[in-house]
Design an enzyme around this catalytic site. Structure first.
Site, mmCIF file in Angstrom:
data_model
loop_
_atom_site.group_PDB
_atom_site.id
_atom_site.type_symbol
_atom_site.label_atom_id
_atom_site.label_comp_id
_atom_site.label_asym_id
_atom_site.label_seq_id
_atom_site.Cartn_x
_atom_site.Cartn_y
_atom_site.Cartn_z
ATOM 1 N N LYS A 52 0.840 -1.203 0.000
ATOM 2 C CA LYS A 52 0.000 0.000 0.000
ATOM 3 C C LYS A 52 0.874 1.252 0.000
ATOM 4 O O LYS A 52 0.608 2.206 -0.731
ATOM 5 C CB LYS A 52 -0.937 -0.007 1.224
ATOM 6 C CG LYS A 52 -2.034 -1.063 1.130
ATOM 7 C CD LYS A 52 -2.812 -1.224 2.437
ATOM 8 C CE LYS A 52 -3.815 -2.368 2.334
ATOM 9 N NZ LYS A 52 -4.508 -2.676 3.604
ATOM 10 N N GLN A 96 -4.755 -1.260 10.091
ATOM 11 C CA GLN A 96 -4.646 -2.567 9.456
ATOM 12 C C GLN A 96 -5.260 -3.663 10.339
ATOM 13 O O GLN A 96 -5.001 -3.733 11.531
ATOM 14 C CB GLN A 96 -3.174 -2.888 9.153
ATOM 15 C CG GLN A 96 -2.942 -4.163 8.365
ATOM 16 C CD GLN A 96 -3.472 -4.128 6.934
ATOM 17 O OE1 GLN A 96 -3.596 -3.065 6.332
ATOM 18 N NE2 GLN A 96 -3.797 -5.285 6.390
ATOM 19 N N ASP A 119 -10.994 3.177 4.710
ATOM 20 C CA ASP A 119 -11.240 1.736 4.697
ATOM 21 C C ASP A 119 -12.730 1.415 4.817
ATOM 22 O O ASP A 119 -13.144 0.280 4.608
ATOM 23 C CB ASP A 119 -10.518 1.085 5.885
ATOM 24 C CG ASP A 119 -9.437 0.136 5.437
ATOM 25 O OD1 ASP A 119 -9.476 -0.316 4.282
ATOM 26 O OD2 ASP A 119 -8.548 -0.164 6.260
HETATM 27 N N1 GUN Z 1 -6.785 -6.682 6.296
HETATM 28 C C1 GUN Z 1 -7.124 -7.388 5.205
HETATM 29 N N2 GUN Z 1 -7.678 -6.572 4.283
HETATM 30 C C2 GUN Z 1 -7.682 -5.342 4.805
HETATM 31 C C3 GUN Z 1 -8.134 -4.072 4.333
HETATM 32 O O1 GUN Z 1 -8.656 -3.900 3.232
HETATM 33 N N3 GUN Z 1 -7.944 -3.029 5.192
HETATM 34 C C4 GUN Z 1 -7.392 -3.180 6.410
HETATM 35 N N4 GUN Z 1 -7.287 -2.106 7.187
HETATM 36 N N5 GUN Z 1 -6.989 -4.330 6.878
HETATM 37 C C5 GUN Z 1 -7.125 -5.406 6.076
#
Ligand code: GUN
Length: 293
Positions: A52, A96, A119
């Protein structure tokens, strides 16, 4: 033989469009800012966050990493989020998942200011999705899956969809997106989970299957209706001595076998993963535009 939906190619197109759109803001006094909050040291999370960060920086988004130790308590995590909520140079905040203590996730997600919740996991943004209010942020993975299904040209309206899994991050919002009262949605959605009875019978009726249970190669050809569209959200490391690293990445779908039955299928890796990141970048840019206006 199924057509493979190439997530990398679709994501590249989105990055290119974002890059062009961002050119219009070159003269602006601040660049988009994205904070990535990581608690603990979950190995997959570290990989996802690095991906990311890399892509965000390539697009000209400033990334601020907030790494907290595994022992950090909720109050301390909330303090960090509050500081980021007040920071005018930060337009998007991502915490996350999974957190070391999963039972605290909702409480923590709800502290992210709705306008910075790129998110889409806060109660406000999930509530807006549920209400059919398009002003909020959709969670990135289901939003990416929706793009992928639309890219096939299959009309979704009236289709039977089976979502395997009911997580906050994928399953539940996925169902909400596909059953919106909208001509590009209006699907009939069934959720299956660990307590579902007669799952195979239900799955075999589905025109679209979305597998998000984290169970390697769970979906077999015999569970899929001929001609279906099968989207694989799962990604698990499974031991494989033939690979240099001793493991391979396996989705929730038995790709080779299901490819013989389905009309469309997504690969792992190179399917949903890149689209999740593309949607995060899109949400971050939308948050930036809204906040600087
Ligand atoms: N863990 C797995 N997929 C995601 C996501 O799209 N966002 C976040 N914050 N954590 C994740």
């Amino acid at each position: 033989m199924a057509e493979t939906i190439d997530g990398r190619k679709l994501a590249r197109k989105i990055f290119l469009n974002l890059h062009l759109e961002m050119q219009q803001y070159r003269q602006h006094s601040c660049v988009p800012g994205l904070a990535l909050v990581h608690v603990g040291k979950h190995p997959e999370s570290q990989i996802y966050l690095r991906q990311k960060q890399k892509i965000a920086e390539e697009l000209g988004i400033r990334v601020q990493l907030e790494h907290l130790s595994e022992q950090t308590n909720v109050e301390k995590i909330v303090d960090v989020i509050d500081r980021l909520n007040r920071d005018a140079m930060i337009h998007g905040i991502l915490v996350q998942s999974p957190l070391p203590n999963r039972s605290q996730e909702s409480e923590i997600f709800n502290h992210v200011a709705a306008e910075k919740d790129v998110d889409g996991f806060s109660a406000v943004n999930l509530g807006k999705l549920c209400q059919g209010d398009a002003s909020g942020f959709w969670p990135c993975t289901p939003s990416g899956v929706y793009h992928m299904i639309q890219s096939t040209g299959i009309p979704i309206e009236g289709k039977r969809v089976v979502v395997l899994g009911r997580s906050l991050i994928v399953g539940k919002p996925m169902g909400l997106i596909l059953m919106q009262n909208h001509s590009n949605a209006n699907a009939t959605v069934t959720f299956c989970h660990s307590k579902t009875r007669d799952m195979v019978d239900i799955m075999r009726q589905a025109d679209i299957v979305i597998a998000a249970i984290g169970s390697p190669a769970f979906v077999k050809a015999s569970m899929v209706k001929p001609g279906a569209c099968v989207i694989d959200v799962g990604i698990t490391r499974v031991p494989d001595p033939s690979k240099r690293l001793g493991y391979r990445l396996q989705g929730d779908v038995d790709f080779e076998a299901v490819s013989q039955v389905a009309d469309f299928i997504t690969p792992v890796p190179g399917g949903v993963g890149p689209m999740t990141i593309a949607m995060l970048m899109q949400n971050t840019f939308k948050a930036y535009q809204q906040q600087i206006e």
